[in-house]
Enzyme design. Structure first.
Site, PDB file in Angstrom:
ATOM      1  N   THR A   1       0.715  -1.275   0.138  1.00  0.00           N
ATOM      2  CA  THR A   1      -0.031  -0.022  -0.169  1.00  0.00           C
ATOM      3  C   THR A   1       1.083   1.297  -0.002  1.00  0.00           C
ATOM      4  O   THR A   1       1.721   1.553   1.078  1.00  0.00           O
ATOM      5  CB  THR A   1      -1.013   0.017   1.161  1.00  0.00           C
ATOM      6  OG1 THR A   1      -1.674  -0.939   1.189  1.00  0.00           O
ATOM      7  CG2 THR A   1      -1.822   1.404   1.268  1.00  0.00           C
TER       8      THR A   1
ATOM      9  N   LYS B   1      -7.024   1.630  -2.832  1.00  0.00           N
ATOM     10  CA  LYS B   1      -7.000   1.125  -1.706  1.00  0.00           C
ATOM     11  C   LYS B   1      -6.963   2.289  -0.436  1.00  0.00           C
ATOM     12  O   LYS B   1      -7.258   2.024   0.554  1.00  0.00           O
ATOM     13  CB  LYS B   1      -5.388   0.523  -1.529  1.00  0.00           C
ATOM     14  CG  LYS B   1      -4.880   0.090  -0.310  1.00  0.00           C
ATOM     15  CD  LYS B   1      -5.462  -1.105   0.244  1.00  0.00           C
ATOM     16  CE  LYS B   1      -5.177  -1.534   1.762  1.00  0.00           C
ATOM     17  NZ  LYS B   1      -4.013  -2.166   1.664  1.00  0.00           N
TER      18      LYS B   1
ATOM     19  N   LYS C   1       0.647   5.171   8.329  1.00  0.00           N
ATOM     20  CA  LYS C   1       1.477   5.627   7.276  1.00  0.00           C
ATOM     21  C   LYS C   1       0.429   5.677   5.916  1.00  0.00           C
ATOM     22  O   LYS C   1       0.167   6.479   5.045  1.00  0.00           O
ATOM     23  CB  LYS C   1       2.298   4.430   6.444  1.00  0.00           C
ATOM     24  CG  LYS C   1       3.038   4.622   5.168  1.00  0.00           C
ATOM     25  CD  LYS C   1       2.181   3.642   4.180  1.00  0.00           C
ATOM     26  CE  LYS C   1       2.447   2.295   4.412  1.00  0.00           C
ATOM     27  NZ  LYS C   1       1.957   1.326   3.544  1.00  0.00           N
TER      28      LYS C   1
END
Length: 333
Positions: free
Chosen positions: A135, A211, A279
């Site tokens: 990701t 995502k 993150k």
């Protein structure tokens, strides 16, 4: 900044649907590349952590000759025992592979593994395929796809996943794919070894954008799950019985299925690290700001997970949010 490739919803005609049936949630793709197959395709894999070790094992079990690399080489030993060749650098993986996958921690790791010294791009053959399942930043996916194509005619696919450690173990991941049609079609058989639902969302960067939408949904869902469980406890209810009562109704969710019982057992070990989720939410915040979007739910999830990280739970699973929220309740009492 690289120009973002628009992510368009493509609705096929009835004749196209008949020509490209969905099998187990996987869309069929026409392709000019060779379709990957055991005995013909050598696979490289970089990143053998919580998710990666299970994902690559499915590829190996399907009969593909596989080379692996991890910065912590000891993490490769179980895969060596299964027959993988352990390599010393990403470049060595690429030199011995037709298709290279990676799933690492951060966008900086992705860029280093692919474009850095002894990186994948140095070793991969002309016309090869790299599939990044980390990701990561959508803009970085677009930038690197352009560099790979212009440098060695290499196709870079962004294919982040959702489903956590259990999805990886059970080959039941959802895989969100961005990249050119022919390259995606070539690696489809490999994606099918790992995933139950595979969707090609558009060109480079579109898998990562999908995502980000996924992570925004999860962030606020996790807050709701924790608050509901804490409410039930404070109300004097059997929290496990509450979970059983609501899981089949509108409050049911994948987050509830994956994490509620772990929380009740005080199991906060990682299926997905808090550090990595922070993150991801940071990327969501940046991309939303770039698009002029103000999402209060996302901002709250980002704030609360940053607090969880500051509380020392960065290497715990995302369900460790409960520890921070429970502690906050005690402070306020």
């Amino acid at each position: 900044n690289s120009k973002m490739v628009p992510c368009r919803l493509r609705v096929p005609s009835a004749s196209q649907l008949r020509a490209r049936p969905l099998l187990h949630g996987v869309r069929r793709f026409s392709t000019a590349h060779n379709i990957c197959a055991p005995g013909r395709t050598k696979v490289g894999w970089i990143g053998t952590g919580v998710m990666g070790k299970s994902m690559v094992s499915h590829i190996m079990n399907a009969g593909y000759e596989t080379s692996v690399y991890s910065r912590t080489l000891s993490k490769c030993e179980p895969l060596r025992d299964l027959g993988a060749a352990v390599r010393d650098t990403p470049r060595e993986v690429a030199e011995n592979s037709d298709v290279v996958f990676l799933i690492v921690g951060y966008p900086t790791d992705v860029k280093s593994c692919i474009l850095g010294e002894d990186g994948v791009l140095e070793g991969i053959k002309e016309g090869g395929i790299i599939t990044d399942m980390t990701t990561s930043d959508p803009a970085l996916a677009v930038e690197m796809a352009k560099i790979c194509k212009e440098t060695k005619n290499v196709s870079l696919i962004d294919a982040p996943v959702s489903g956590g450690d259990l999805g990886a173990k059970n080959a039941a991941l959802t895989i969100m794919v961005g990249g050119e049609d022919s390259a995606v079609g070539s690696v489809e058989p490999l994606l099918k070894t790992m995933g139950k639902t595979i969707e090609h969302m558009g060109g480079p960067g579109c898998g990562q954008h999908t995502k980000m939408a996924n992570q925004i949904m999860i962030g606020t869902t996790m807050i709701g799950l924790m608050e509901g469980m804490l409410y039930a406890k404070e109300a004097g209810l059997d929290v496990n019985q509450v979970i059983q009562a609501v899981r089949g109704g509108a409050a049911g969710s994948k987050s509830l299925e994956l994490y509620a019982e772990r929380i009740l057992k005080e199991d906060f070990e990682p299926g997905f690290f808090v550090d990595h989720f922070v993150k991801d939410l940071g990327i969501c915040m940046s991309e939303s700001e770039r698009m002029g979007l103000d999402f209060p739910g996302l901002a709250l999830a980002n704030k609360m997970y940053e607090e969880t990280q500051k509380d020392g739970f960065g290497l715990k699973g995302t369900q460790a949010l409960m520890l921070t929220m429970a502690k906050s309740l005690k402070r306020d009492a």
